[in-house]
Design a protein around this motif. Structure first.
Motif, PDB file in Angstrom:
ATOM      1  N   VAL A 172      24.811   9.894  13.844  1.00 45.50           N
ATOM      2  CA  VAL A 172      25.928   9.547  12.963  1.00 45.50           C
ATOM      3  C   VAL A 172      25.542   8.458  11.964  1.00 45.50           C
ATOM      4  CG1 VAL A 172      28.311   8.692  12.867  1.00 45.50           C
ATOM      5  CG2 VAL A 172      27.619  10.186  14.740  1.00 45.50           C
ATOM      6  N   LEU A 173      24.787   7.457  12.404  1.00 43.50           N
ATOM      7  CA  LEU A 173      24.494   6.302  11.554  1.00 43.50           C
ATOM      8  C   LEU A 173      23.893   6.696  10.213  1.00 43.50           C
ATOM      9  CD1 LEU A 173      23.014   3.653  14.005  1.00 43.50           C
ATOM     10  CD2 LEU A 173      25.031   3.374  12.558  1.00 43.50           C
ATOM     11  N   GLY A 181      29.462  -2.214   9.061  1.00 45.31           N
ATOM     12  CA  GLY A 181      30.862  -2.111   9.468  1.00 45.31           C
ATOM     13  C   GLY A 181      31.062  -1.097  10.571  1.00 45.31           C
ATOM     14  N   PHE A 182      30.346   0.013  10.488  1.00 46.82           N
ATOM     15  CA  PHE A 182      30.425   1.053  11.520  1.00 46.82           C
ATOM     16  C   PHE A 182      29.935   0.509  12.858  1.00 46.82           C
ATOM     17  CE2 PHE A 182      28.552   4.509  13.948  1.00 46.82           C
ATOM     18  CZ  PHE A 182      29.529   5.502  13.893  1.00 46.82           C
ATOM     19  N   LEU A 183      28.775  -0.141  12.862  1.00 51.10           N
ATOM     20  CA  LEU A 183      28.225  -0.677  14.104  1.00 51.10           C
ATOM     21  C   LEU A 183      29.125  -1.766  14.686  1.00 51.10           C
ATOM     22  CD1 LEU A 183      24.485  -0.897  13.037  1.00 51.10           C
ATOM     23  CD2 LEU A 183      25.385   0.525  14.890  1.00 51.10           C
ATOM     24  N   SER A 184      29.680  -2.600  13.846  1.00 52.04           N
ATOM     25  CA  SER A 184      30.574  -3.649  14.329  1.00 52.04           C
ATOM     26  C   SER A 184      31.812  -3.060  15.000  1.00 52.04           C
ATOM     27  CB  SER A 184      30.988  -4.565  13.169  1.00 52.04           C
ATOM     28  OG  SER A 184      29.858  -5.228  12.620  1.00 52.04           O
ATOM     29  N   ALA A 185      32.276  -1.920  14.496  1.00 49.23           N
ATOM     30  CA  ALA A 185      33.413  -1.249  15.125  1.00 49.23           C
ATOM     31  C   ALA A 185      33.044  -0.719  16.504  1.00 49.23           C
ATOM     32  CB  ALA A 185      33.903  -0.109  14.230  1.00 49.23           C
ATOM     33  N   VAL A 234      22.281  -8.076  14.537  1.00 52.73           N
ATOM     34  CA  VAL A 234      23.522  -8.023  13.768  1.00 52.73           C
ATOM     35  C   VAL A 234      24.734  -8.064  14.690  1.00 52.73           C
ATOM     36  CG1 VAL A 234      24.962  -6.477  12.368  1.00 52.73           C
ATOM     37  CG2 VAL A 234      22.581  -6.896  11.720  1.00 52.73           C
ATOM     38  N   LEU A 235      24.667  -7.360  15.814  1.00 55.94           N
ATOM     39  CA  LEU A 235      25.802  -7.251  16.725  1.00 55.94           C
ATOM     40  C   LEU A 235      25.829  -8.352  17.781  1.00 55.94           C
ATOM     41  CD1 LEU A 235      25.896  -3.386  17.357  1.00 55.94           C
ATOM     42  CD2 LEU A 235      27.148  -4.726  15.650  1.00 55.94           C
ATOM     43  N   GLY A 236      24.748  -9.110  17.910  1.00 52.38           N
ATOM     44  CA  GLY A 236      24.677 -10.101  18.974  1.00 52.38           C
ATOM     45  C   GLY A 236      24.624  -9.459  20.344  1.00 52.38           C
TER      46      GLY A 236
END
Length: 316
Positions: A172-173, A181-185, A234-236
Motif C-alpha cells: 500500500v505504501l 501521514g499514512f504511517l502515523s495513522a 519517524v514513528l518512534g
C-alpha cells in the motif's frame, strides 16, 4: 549534487534530494498496452497527461519518490483492473504476517483488496476489520463477514485510535502520496506493544526494462531496506525485523545469464553469448539449488532479491 527541494521527502520530510531520472507518462501508457494489453480512456490519460515525472531520491532516508505525486484515482483503477491486471489471491508476505498474529488478536488491515489475508486469519482472531476504499472489494469483504470501513485511514485514526493489536498494510505504501501521514495513522490505530506489519516492492529486485505498474499513477515511491529504519525513526517505534522475498527461479537464472552474456558478447557475438548464458544459468542454478538457497535466505545475503520486502514494527 544535493539540491533544495520545493516538495520535501514524503517519508522523513528532508528537503534535500537527487533527481535520478524523468519518466514520461506516454511511455507508461504504451507499456501498459504492450505488456498487459491494458488501455486507458482519453479522459484518464488527459487527467494525468503524457509529460515527464521526476524520480527523486531523498538525501537523508534515500526513499525514491515521483514528483509530482500523481496518485491513481477511482477511474484509473477501474480501468486498470478491467484489463489484464487482477488482485493477487495470495502473496509471499501473507505467510510471514500470519505467523505474527496471536490467537484472539484484534487485526486491522488497510488496503485489504478482496480480503485473502483477513479471511485466512479470521477464524482465530477476536476481531478483524478492513479499511478498503474500492467499493467492489468492500462488498466482497462484507459478504465474507468482515467488518469494512471505506474511510481514509488518516480520518479513521482520529476518531478510532488504539483499537488493534496488529495493523497491516501490504503493498500500500508505494501507492500513497502522503507517506508520513499514512504511517502515523497506522501507529495511532495500534495499541501499545502492538505491531505494524508492512510490505512494499523492493526496488533492488531483478527487473527488465520499464515496469508500468512501478510508475505513476500506480506507484508513487520506490523502497529499499534502508527506509524501514527511517519509518521506525519517524514513528518512534522499534524495527523488529525485515525479511526479503527470494527471487524466482527464472529471475535467479536471468541474473546469471546476463552476466555471462555481457562478458561473452564482445568475443562471440550476441547469438552465441545468449545461448551460452542460458545454458550456463541452468547449470549454475538448478531447481533444487534454488529451492535450498531460498529456504535458507541466502539470496538476500548475495544482494539478490525477489519482488517484496516484509517488515515488522512494534509500538513501545
Amino acid at each position: 549534487m544535493l539540491d533544495s527541494s520545493p516538495n520535501p521527502c514524503p517519508l522523513c520530510g528532508s528537503s534535500s534530494f537527487l533527481t535520478l531520472s524523468h519518466i514520461h507518462l506516454s511511455d507508461v501508457w504504451g507499456a501498459y498496452a504492450e505488456q498487459w494489453a491494458t488501455s486507458f480512456s482519453d479522459d484518464v490519460i488527459a487527467h494525468y497527461g503524457n509529460g515527464p515525472v521526476a524520480l527523486r531520491r531523498c538525501g537523508r532516508c534515500e526513499l525514491e519518490w515521483f514528483d509530482p505525486a500523481l496518485e491513481g484515482d477511482a477511474a484509473f483503477y477501474t480501468q486498470l483492473f478491467t484489463g489484464g491486471i487482477t488482485y493477487e489471491t495470495w502473496r509471499w508476505e501473507f505467510d510471514r504476517a500470519a505467523q505474527r498474529i496471536a490467537n484472539g488478536a484484534r487485526v486491522v488491515e488497510v488496503g485489504s483488496g478482496e480480503g485473502a489475508f483477513l479471511r485466512s486469519v479470521l477464524p482465530r482472531c477476536s476481531s478483524v476489520e478492513a479499511l478498503e476504499k474500492n467499493p467492489r472489494a468492500a462488498d466482497l469483504l462484507r459478504a465474507a463477514g468482515i467488518k469494512v470501513s471505506e474511510d481514509d485511514v488518516r480520518a479513521d485514526a482520529l476518531v478510532r485510535p488504539a483499537r488493534a493489536d496488529v495493523v497491516c498494510a501490504f503493498q500500500v505504501l508505494e501507492h500513497v502520496a502522503d507517506v508520513r501521514g499514512f504511517l502515523s495513522a497506522l501507529a495511532a490505530i495500534v495499541v501499545p506493544d502492538g505491531e505494524i506489519l508492512l510490505s512494499v516492492p523492493n526496488r533492488e529486485r531483478f527487473r527488465r526494462g520499464l515496469e508500468p505498474n512501478d510508475c505513476p499513477p500506480h506507484h508513487l515511491s520506490r523502497w529499499s531496506p534502508r527506509q524501514f529504519t527511517a519509518v521506525a525513526e519517524v514513528l518512534g517505534m522499534e524495527l523488529v525485523l525485515v525479511e526479503y522475498q527470494p527471487p524466482s527461479l527464472s529471475h535467479a537464472r536471468a541474473s546469471r545469464q546476463r552476466s555471462v552474456r555481457t562478458a561473452l558478447r564482445p568475443v562471440t557475438g550476441p547469438r552465441v553469448a545468449q545461448w551460452t548464458g542460458r545454458a550456463t544459468a541452468r547449470l549454475r542454478m538448478p531447481e533444487r539449488r534454488h529451492a535450498r538457497l531460498a529456504a535458507e535466505g541466502r539470496f538476500a545475503s548475495r544482494g539478490e532479491y525477489g519482488h517484496t520486502m516484509f517488515a515488522v514494527l512494534r509500538r513501545a
